[in-house]
Design a protein around this motif. Sequence first.
Motif, mmCIF file in Angstrom:
data_model
loop_
_atom_site.group_PDB
_atom_site.id
_atom_site.type_symbol
_atom_site.label_atom_id
_atom_site.label_comp_id
_atom_site.label_asym_id
_atom_site.label_seq_id
_atom_site.Cartn_x
_atom_site.Cartn_y
_atom_site.Cartn_z
ATOM 1 N N GLU A 1 9.241 22.570 25.214
ATOM 2 C CA GLU A 1 9.143 22.427 26.673
ATOM 3 C C GLU A 1 8.247 23.508 27.274
ATOM 4 O O GLU A 1 7.397 23.233 28.125
ATOM 5 N N VAL A 2 8.444 24.729 26.809
ATOM 6 C CA VAL A 2 7.624 25.832 27.335
ATOM 7 C C VAL A 2 6.170 25.655 26.896
ATOM 8 O O VAL A 2 5.236 25.884 27.683
ATOM 9 N N ILE A 3 5.967 25.212 25.660
ATOM 10 C CA ILE A 3 4.597 24.979 25.175
ATOM 11 C C ILE A 3 3.908 23.922 26.057
ATOM 12 O O ILE A 3 2.757 24.082 26.468
ATOM 13 N N ARG A 4 4.626 22.859 26.357
ATOM 14 C CA ARG A 4 4.019 21.805 27.180
ATOM 15 C C ARG A 4 3.709 22.299 28.592
ATOM 16 O O ARG A 4 2.693 21.927 29.172
ATOM 17 N N SER A 5 4.585 23.129 29.121
ATOM 18 C CA SER A 5 4.290 23.607 30.481
ATOM 19 C C SER A 5 3.073 24.532 30.458
ATOM 20 O O SER A 5 2.273 24.550 31.397
#
Lengths: 431, 451
Positions: free
Chosen positions: A143-147
Motif C-alpha cells: 500500500e505504501v509502495i503504491r502511494s
Amino acid sequence: MLRETEFSRQDSGNAAVYTNHAESSSQAAQLSLVRSYGSAEEAVRAELLVDIYLAGVRKGCASFPTADSLTRAFYMARTQQPSVHTERWRDMLEFVVKVHVPAGERGVSAMGSAMDIVAEMMAQPLLRDAAHSERILELAREEVIRSLEDRIQHHPSYAYSLFDLRYFPQDSPLSVPGLLDLARNATFEDIIRAYEGVFAASSPVLLLSGDSPEGIASPVLGFAAQSAGQGTLPPLEVLEMGPVGKPVAEEGPSEQTQFLRAYTLAAVPGERERSALRLVNRVFGGGWTGRLMQVVREKHHLVYGIYSGYQEYRNMIRLGTEHDPRLLGRITALTQEIAEEVFSGKFQDEEFRKVQEQAIEEMLTARGPLRSCDQPSFRIDEAHRLHVKRAGVGLAEQYETLTSFDPAEARHIALHYLSPGRSQIFTYGRA
Amino acid sequence: MDEGERLVLDSGLQISVAKRRSPLSHFQLITPFGGDVLRYRDAESGEEVSLQPGSAHYFEHVLFIMPPLGRDGKPLRWRTNTPKRMSKLRDGLTELKHHGAIEVNAYTANDHTNYFFVTRQHPLENLETMLDFVFTPYLPQDRFRKECGTIGDEIARGENDSMSELFRLWDAQAHVKHGGRIPIIGTQESIRRITLDDVLSMHDTFYRPSNMMLIATGDVDAKAVADVVQRKLEALGKADYRPPPGEVSQEEPRGVVAADNFDSPLARADVSRKKMLGGWKYLLEPLSMRPEELIDLHVAAEIAATALYGMGSLNREALVRAGTDERTFTGYNWDFRDRGCIQVQGDCDDAEGFRSLVAENAAGLVAAGLPPGEVEYARNKILTDNEKNRESLLSFGQMLAYAGAQTRNPLDYFSILRRFKDISHGEVNALLPRLLDTANMTFALMVPERA
C-alpha cells in the motif's frame, strides 16, 4: 473574532493541553506526539516505517479483523474514522490522532466510542498477531509502495518534490525512488522499532476545541499517557536555499512543462518584514488578482493558472505553473518582467491597499474545504501551527501587523529582500 | 434543522435562502446549463437547437468580463456589448475580491453552471455586482476569441492527468447520444467552433431569470436579498417574465457504445500499474418523473453504491476476499439531472477476472436484494459524512446547488436528507434493477505504455 480562536493552556500529566471554547455544531480534538530525530534523513526514514505500521494497523485488530470492519465500527458509532497519521518537518516527526465529533453530549459520547476503537486497533492490531503479521505486513508495505508510485504519477506535485530534493536536502533528503527502496527492504523488526520509537521521547500536545472541550479530553488523554516524553518543542527555523544557478530541467513523462521559479531572499527577515513580504507576494502572484494571473493568463492567455507563494520557512518566493512546452521562453520572460516590476516596488498604492484588505479578510477563513474562524477545525489547525510546529505568531497579532503597513514601507522591504536577478528556474517534463 | 425559505420573483427567478450561524454569507447564481446540455428547445420558436461541446464551460470563462468605467469611476451605458476591441476591461472576480469577498469563483458541472462568492463584508452590494456581470454579457470580440488559449491549456492539463483521461474514456464508452459522452470542457477542436453569436444566443436563452436559481446561505436575510435582486433586475430590464428554454430528452438509449476496451486499452507512459474503471450508467426522466421519484432514484443510487462498494460494507469486504485489490478498490455514484452512474475502480492484473467478479456480484445482489443491515450501514455512513460536510458553509451551499440542479429546487436538499433517513431497504431494492442494468455496464482499462 480572531481573539476567539485563541487557546488556553492547562497541562495534564505529561501532556500540554490547549483548550478553546467554540459554539459550533462540531467539536475537534487533535493529539500530537512529537519528537526530534536529530536529522531530517532519520526522521524521513522513521516516518516511512511508521506509515507502513499504520497501514498495517488499519487492516484490522482482534475485534474488527478487516479494514472494512474497522471502518464499519466507527460509522455504526456515528463517527467518521479518526485520522491516525504522521506528519514531518525537518528532523521532527509527529504522530497524530485527529478526531471530529458533533457538539454537545452526543459528541462527548461519540468521542468515547471512537477512542475505544482507536485504543483497541492500536493495542491489538493483526499486524502484531503471529498468525497474520506476515500477510498484513506485505499488504501494508504494498500500500505504501503504491502511494509512493502515485506521487510520481501526479506531475505537478512530483515536480515540487524534485525541486525540494535538489534545493532543500536539509528538509527533503530522500528521493521517491529512495523511499521506494526503503519500503521494499524494511523488515518487520525495523517497522516495530520505528513505531515504538516515535513514542519513546515524544512530547504530547493535545488541542481541543468545541462546546465541551473538557468532556472530549479524557478519552484522548488516556492515549497520550503512553508517551514517555515531555518537553518544550523547538520553534521552526528558517532554511535557506543555496546559490541560484542556470535553469535546471528534469526529464519525465509529463506532456506539459511543469515550471517552477524560486526567488530567494537576501537575508532572513523578522516577523514584521515577513508580513510585508506576504503582501508583496500577493501583488506578485498570490491569487487571482496578482500580477502573474492578470498578465500571464488574463492578458496573454498562455496558461490556465499561475501562482506564487511566499515560503516563509524556506526564505523564498516560489511561483509555479504548467504550460505547453513551446511556451517556455515566453513564460520565462514574462515571469521575469513581472518580478522586476513588483520586487522593485513598482506597484500602485491602491493596488497594495487592496491586497492588504484581502489578506486581512482572508485571515477569517482556511481552505480545503473552506472553513471559517468560528469552526473548531479552523481553530485546531491554527493552534497546531502555533503550539506544535511553533511557526509564526497568532492571528490577532498578525492582524495588528498587517493593518499597520503603508505601501512605502512594503516597497522598502521588497527592495531590501527581493531581487529579480536572484532566481532559479526548474522544469520537469518531456525533453 | 431550519430548512430555509424559497421565493419566486415575477421574472421567474427562484431565490432559496438557508440561514446558518456563520460570520460569512455565501451566494450562488445558477443556470441549469451544464456540460451535458448539447440540445435545447427554443422558448419562442419551439425549435430544437444544437450546441458545440464545451459551450457552457466557455461561457463560464468569459462571463466575468465587465466593461471599463467612465472617467468619473461610474459605469457607462455602452452602445454595444460586443465591440471589436476594448481596453481597461474589468472582471467580476477582481471586482468582488476588491470589495471584501473572500472566495469568488465559478464552475461548470454536467448539469449546471454556478457563479458564487463567500463574503463577510458588503454581502448585498457584492450580490449586485455578481448579478451585474452574470446578467449582462459584455464580450469584446478580440477578448472573446483569446479565451481559447486559456481553455486550451485547461484541456491540456486534464489530458496530462491519467485518471482524468480514464474517466473521460469511461464516459465515452458508456454514453451513446447523451452529452455526457464528451468532456464538460469540450475538445481543442470544439471550443474553436464556438462563435460570439452562439454565446450571445446562449446567454439570452439560458441566463434569463426564469431559468435561474439564486441560493443564499449563512448570515443572510431572505427579504433583504429578494429586494436587492428585484431592484437590480428592474435596473437591468430583466424583471419581466420570459419563458425559460425547453429541456429536451437526450434520447439516450439503453446499452453502451462498447462493453470494454480490453483489446486496445488506454496506454500511458505515466502509469505504473493497470487500472480499471467500470460501472453502470442509469437514466432518469426529469420531464416525466415526479420530483419525489427523482429524489428516490438519487437516494437509492447513493445507498446502493455505498452498500456495494463503500469502505466498511460487507459486500466490499467479500469482494476483497474474492480477490479485488483491497488497497485501491472502491466505488461510488455520480448523480446529475437526467443521468447518473455507479462506478468501481481499482488496480487489477486480470481485467477479465475483475469484470466477472464485479458483474456477477452485482447481478447476485440485484436478484437477492441488499440485506437490511447493509442499507442501514450505508444510511449511517452517508448521513454521518453529510453532517460533517455541512459544517463548511461552502460545502453546504454546494450541496444545495447540486440538489437544485437535479430537481430545480435547491431546498429539496432537505427532502433528500429526510429520504436518506426513511427510505426502506425494500424501496432501495426495488430500484436496483434500474440502477445496475447489465446492458448499461462498461469497463475502461488503463495500462502502462510499455506493458
